[in-house]
Write an enzyme that holds these catalytic residues in place. Structure first.
Site, short mmCIF file in Angstrom:
data_model
loop_
_atom_site.label_atom_id
_atom_site.label_comp_id
_atom_site.label_asym_id
_atom_site.label_seq_id
_atom_site.Cartn_x
_atom_site.Cartn_y
_atom_site.Cartn_z
N LYS A 189 0.85 -1.20 0.00
CA LYS A 189 0.00 0.00 0.00
C LYS A 189 0.89 1.25 0.00
CE LYS A 189 -4.01 1.95 2.45
NZ LYS A 189 -4.93 1.80 3.60
N SER A 211 -9.97 -0.61 6.51
CA SER A 211 -9.35 -0.49 5.18
C SER A 211 -8.66 -1.72 4.64
CB SER A 211 -8.37 0.67 5.17
OG SER A 211 -9.10 1.85 5.02
N SER A 215 -9.72 1.61 2.36
CA SER A 215 -8.86 2.39 1.50
C SER A 215 -7.77 1.58 0.80
CB SER A 215 -8.20 3.52 2.30
OG SER A 215 -7.39 3.00 3.32
#
Ligand code: GLN
Length: 473
Positions: free
Chosen positions: A67, A166, A142
């Protein structure tokens, strides 16, 4: 069925990491689901190094997506924000140091909501990640890029971060497994903070056993994060698939208003499956759940307003020109933060300001304690809790963008877990109109072993993880 780590390690053994990584790079290049913010130019070199060093272990030569809010030395880390355009960290996060040592190949950075603020990866400055099961739908957020890349077979494993859901949300929407570890189980050193009292780095994969493997590598003690707890976990060792006698609690508040009927049914079917495997369930009540969402958003936005103060054009990424420092900083922030980030900084600053601090921030902290007590009480009688991860399957791109409140409401079943700090895993439990649905298994503090065991048993006795998303090339 997508390859798990054991199959990939065999492939590397019989050919080479270089060849295996090249085939994943090819899949990434051919796809347009927008899962990556950048691909590492040295991916093949990393693979060659893994080949030449002959590193032992389950991650040697294995490509992994990271990420874009986890610091990677020499590789851009932008948090999918224009304000960090061009920022290349001079150091690795703890989890990256550990992965490199294990011989993993950092293949690229994955797309996310700007600074982790969102539930759909639509607030990314690079545009949304598309859901591999239906490209008109969001991948969740996310950590949308991390989940979509795994579901589309572009990497076997990835890392995300979970502040309020997330990792679990995109895992559920994309039909992958995702773990939010206990707060303190994984070092946050090198993770760009959004709301530091809530978040943890967590792994995503197609197999529960691969999640355990990743946790063995990244979940080691690190004194550079003062909240990291030195504990003996042995995630892989604890991985069995026998749930005979497991006590499951089903919190009725997690099946309330707004939770789609199909989702409820699939989760109840999953609980039935656990009964068939010898587990037993009881209904439990967690009465403070309805207040968790409001408390979460006050706390998360308050922490964000403080954490994001460091992005002022002086030290990281890009800047806008201004005649003095003040103009430069305010123009930089005005022009380079996205609308959702600005909304949260403003609300968070308001909640912390003199006169409102007690009314909002302090009150939210008190609610947080009550939510935590709900979990402590429930876990006196049961080993794990089970609930839907998300209230619905993946929604359409653009569907909720004009209505932030409806987007925030999607987090209703994930944020209480972060407020309490307990671990939780989302595993695929079926499909609703062709879209994956996630079962959430929540555990006691530092008892990842039990939720991994339950998730593993479920996976071994079902075939949801064998289905392929339409976008797999
Ligand atoms: N959707 C939640 C939020 O916007 C959670 C995000 C996250 O876990 N990073 O805050």
């Amino acid at each position: 069925m997508l390859d798990g780590l054991s199959v990939i390690r065999n492939k590397i053994g019989s050919s080479s990491a270089e060849e295996v990584v090249a085939s994943y790079l090819d899949r990434i290049e051919k796809s347009d689901i927008n899962a990556f913010t950048c691909v590492a130019e040295d991916a093949i070199d990393q693979a060659k190094k893994a080949d030449s060093l002959n590193i032992e272990g389950p991650l040697a030569g294995v490509p992994i997506a990271i990420k874009d809010n986890i610091s990677t030395r020499g590789l851009p880390t932008t948090c999918s924000s224009a304000i960090l355009n061009g920022y290349v960290p001079p150091y690795d996060a703890h989890v990256i140091e550990r992965l490199r040592k294990a011989g993993a190949v950092i293949i690229g950075k994955s797309n996310m909501d700007e600074f982790g603020m969102g539930t759909s990866t639509e607030t990314s400055t690079y545009g949304p990640t598309l859901n591999p099961w239906d490209t008109e739908r969001v991948a969740g957020g996310s950590s949308g890029g991390s989940a979509a890349a795994v579901a589309a077979g572009q990497v076997p494993v990835s890392l995300g971060s979970d502040t309020g859901g997330s990792v679990r949300c995109p895992a559920a929407f994309c039909g992958t497994v995702g773990l939010k570890p206990t707060y303190g189980a994984v070092s946050r050193y090198g993770l760009v903070s959004y709301a530091n009292s809530l978040e943890q780095i967590g792994p995503l994969a197609n197999r529960v056993e691969d999640i355990a493997t990743l946790m063995d590598v990244i979940g080691t003690y690190d004194n550079r994060d003062s909240t990291c707890v030195n504990h003996d976990a042995g995630y892989t060792d604890a991985l069995q698939d026998d749930v005979e006698g497991l006590k499951i609690g089903v919190p009725e508040e997690y099946f309330g208003e707004g939770i789609d009927d199909n989702v409820q049914k699939l989760v109840w079917d999953a609980i039935g499956k656990f009964e068939d495997m010898g587990a037993e369930y009881t209904k439990v009540s967690m009465p403070n759940t309805p207040y968790a969402l409001a408390a979460y958003y006050i706390i998360a936005m308050s922490e964000a307003s403080s954490n994001l103060a460091r992005f002022d054009g002086t030290r990281y990424g890009t800047r806008s020109e201004g005649e003095n420092w003040h103009m430069m900083a305010s123009k930089t922030r005005q022009e380079k933060f996205g609308a959702e980030v600005k909304r949260r900084i403003l609300i968070g600053t308001y909640a912390l300001s003199a006169g409102y601090h007690d009314k909002y921030y302090l009150k939210a902290l008190k609610v947080r304690t009550l939510v935590k007590q709900d979990f402590e009480r429930a876990f006196e009688d049961v080993d794990v809790l089970m609930a839907p991860t998300m209230p619905t399957p993946a929604f359409k791109i653009g569907e909720k963008m004009d209505d932030p409140l409806s987007l925030y409401l999607s987090d209703v079943n994930t944020v209480p877990i972060n407020l309490a700090g307990v671990p939780s895993i989302s595993v695929p439990c079926g499909f609703s109109e062709g879209l994956p649905v996630g079962l959430q298994v929540i555990g006691k503090y530092f008892d990842e072993a039990t939720i991994l065991k339950a998730a593993n048993a479920f996976e071994k006795n079902t075939d949801h993880h064998t289905k392929l998303a339409g976008e797999v090339v």
